[in-house]
Design an enzyme around this catalytic site. Structure first.
Site, mmCIF file in Angstrom:
data_model
loop_
_atom_site.group_PDB
_atom_site.id
_atom_site.type_symbol
_atom_site.label_atom_id
_atom_site.label_comp_id
_atom_site.label_asym_id
_atom_site.label_seq_id
_atom_site.Cartn_x
_atom_site.Cartn_y
_atom_site.Cartn_z
ATOM 1 N N VAL A 14 0.857 -1.171 0.000
ATOM 2 C CA VAL A 14 0.000 0.000 0.000
ATOM 3 C C VAL A 14 0.900 1.230 0.000
ATOM 4 C CG1 VAL A 14 -1.823 1.257 1.217
ATOM 5 C CG2 VAL A 14 -1.738 -1.257 1.337
ATOM 6 N N CYS A 15 0.610 2.158 -0.894
ATOM 7 C CA CYS A 15 1.293 3.452 -0.895
ATOM 8 C C CYS A 15 2.803 3.212 -1.071
ATOM 9 C CB CYS A 15 0.937 4.199 0.401
ATOM 10 S SG CYS A 15 1.372 5.943 0.437
ATOM 11 N N THR A 16 3.630 3.924 -0.318
ATOM 12 C CA THR A 16 5.074 3.763 -0.479
ATOM 13 C C THR A 16 5.612 2.493 0.182
ATOM 14 O OG1 THR A 16 5.314 5.325 1.352
ATOM 15 C CG2 THR A 16 5.615 6.184 -0.876
ATOM 16 N N THR A 62 2.162 2.834 -6.672
ATOM 17 C CA THR A 62 2.495 3.403 -5.358
ATOM 18 C C THR A 62 1.867 4.786 -5.284
ATOM 19 O OG1 THR A 62 4.346 3.901 -3.843
ATOM 20 C CG2 THR A 62 4.696 4.394 -6.165
#
Lengths: 235, 235
Positions: free
Chosen positions: B104-106, B124
């Site tokens: 998830v995300c970075t 990302t």
């Protein structure tokens, strides 16, 4: 409210709450310029949400500073808070002082038990919408309802949308937009099953069946509070 | 994977993470039938997310059971994990064992540093999308990317959409739909500012300006990892 003024925001965490009713708004509101976010409990000991996640309050409601905004989340544990006169008195005093109140999901039932939804428009989780009238509120099947300084969001993830609305009310639209961009909140749920109006009928039925006992418990509690508050809600 | 088989799901929590990268997926995945959700840290002591929320892991990665699904969240603290050989080896072993990985995300940058995104399609946070090539990945500007058993979500709240996708992959569409209905996930963001393509230009510029140092730090880290991994990414 001036942009420079510090903003004291507090949110209640409690046993058997639904964590994202709180962590969704936290994500948005902790990023407001000048905001100090207070995670509050009856006491400061850790609690578990309904699925077991540990959340740790850092202040008790007795020791919290005076708040500009109080967030009241929901989840099955809302039943306990509805019987807690200290919590109900705290919510009542907050609203009587003219401060902002933001309920998420069945947090609205706690606010209702505190007596602050009488004569107000409000919303809650779709499974509890029919209970708001026992607290003298007009139930709206909307994602977010703003009635003066009382803001309510529908079920669970509605708290994110409600928090963005609160962010805009307190700090302006561009602040809300910047937080939304940071959060990359451009949702694509994949399914169209987020409300009984759009979910497949058999999914809605199964969900109602599985939560029947919880709903019945909430109904009994709501009716008891209606009597206590002297509210006549025709069945 | 059989519907009856217990599903061990684990998610890493760490200092300066973004809490909703984790609490969003937790909300969805902890409700999968037969799921046991393990909140994991390097150690079991509480951490604070980037905005100060306390999260408490209940097991260390060294002591966690073998997982069917590993969730790797992001947030500024991802830098620390990218330097942590124990964490990187843990992610690598998980993927080599053929298990599901969900970033998830970075969190994708952590997975990239572990070497598991080489030759894979991934996504990302919009502010870090240009860094995925340093890990040998093909960056897609999509909300959720599924490449075999490696699923990645875009920034922050994308983790909720990604988790519903993972729920459907592991337990079928109807399970995902029922969780979506419970969560009342029929989002109405209010503003259209959740992605640089739709947000007002001045909001995007301000966001880029305010995160410039963080982005530059991430670029330097990504380039260093590219050299370590022997990946040639033309500038």
């Amino acid at each position: 409210m001036s942009m420079d003024q510090d903003l004291h925001i507090g949110a209640l965490v409690f046993t058997d709450m639904d964590q994202i009713d709180f962590t969704g708004p936290f994500e948005v509101l902790s990023r407001l310029p000048g905001a100090k976010f207070h995670v509050m409990g009856k006491e400061t000991k850790p609690i578990r949400d309904v699925m077991g996640l540990i959340l740790t309050p850092e202040t008790s409601i007795a020791e919290a500073p005076s708040l500009d905004l109080l967030v009241v989340s929901g989840g099955p544990g809302q039943e306990g808070l509805m019987e807690d006169e200290e919590v109900l008195a705290y919510i009542r005093a907050h609203v009587e002082a003219g401060r902002y109140l933001f309920s998420v999901c069945t947090g609205a039932l706690i606010c209702g038990a505190a007596g602050v939804l009488r004569g107000r428009r409000a919303t809650t989780h779709w499974g509890s919408l029919h209970l708001l009238r026992y607290f003298g509120a007009e139930a709206l099947d909307e994602r977010v309802v703003v009635d003066g300084r009382i803001i309510s969001a529908g079920g669970v993830t509605s708290g994110i949308d409600g928090a963005l609305r609160v962010a805009a009310l307190l700090r302006g639209d561009d602040v809300a937009r910047k937080i939304q961009l940071y959060m990359q909140y451009a949702p694509e749920p994949g399914f169209n099953s987020g409300h009984p109006k759009t979910a497949p009928a058999e999914i809605v039925e199964a969900a109602r069946r599985e939560t029947l006992q919880l709903t019945q418990r909430r109904e009994a509690t709501a009716m008891r509070h209606a009597r206590r508050l002297g509210i006549v809600a025709a069945d």
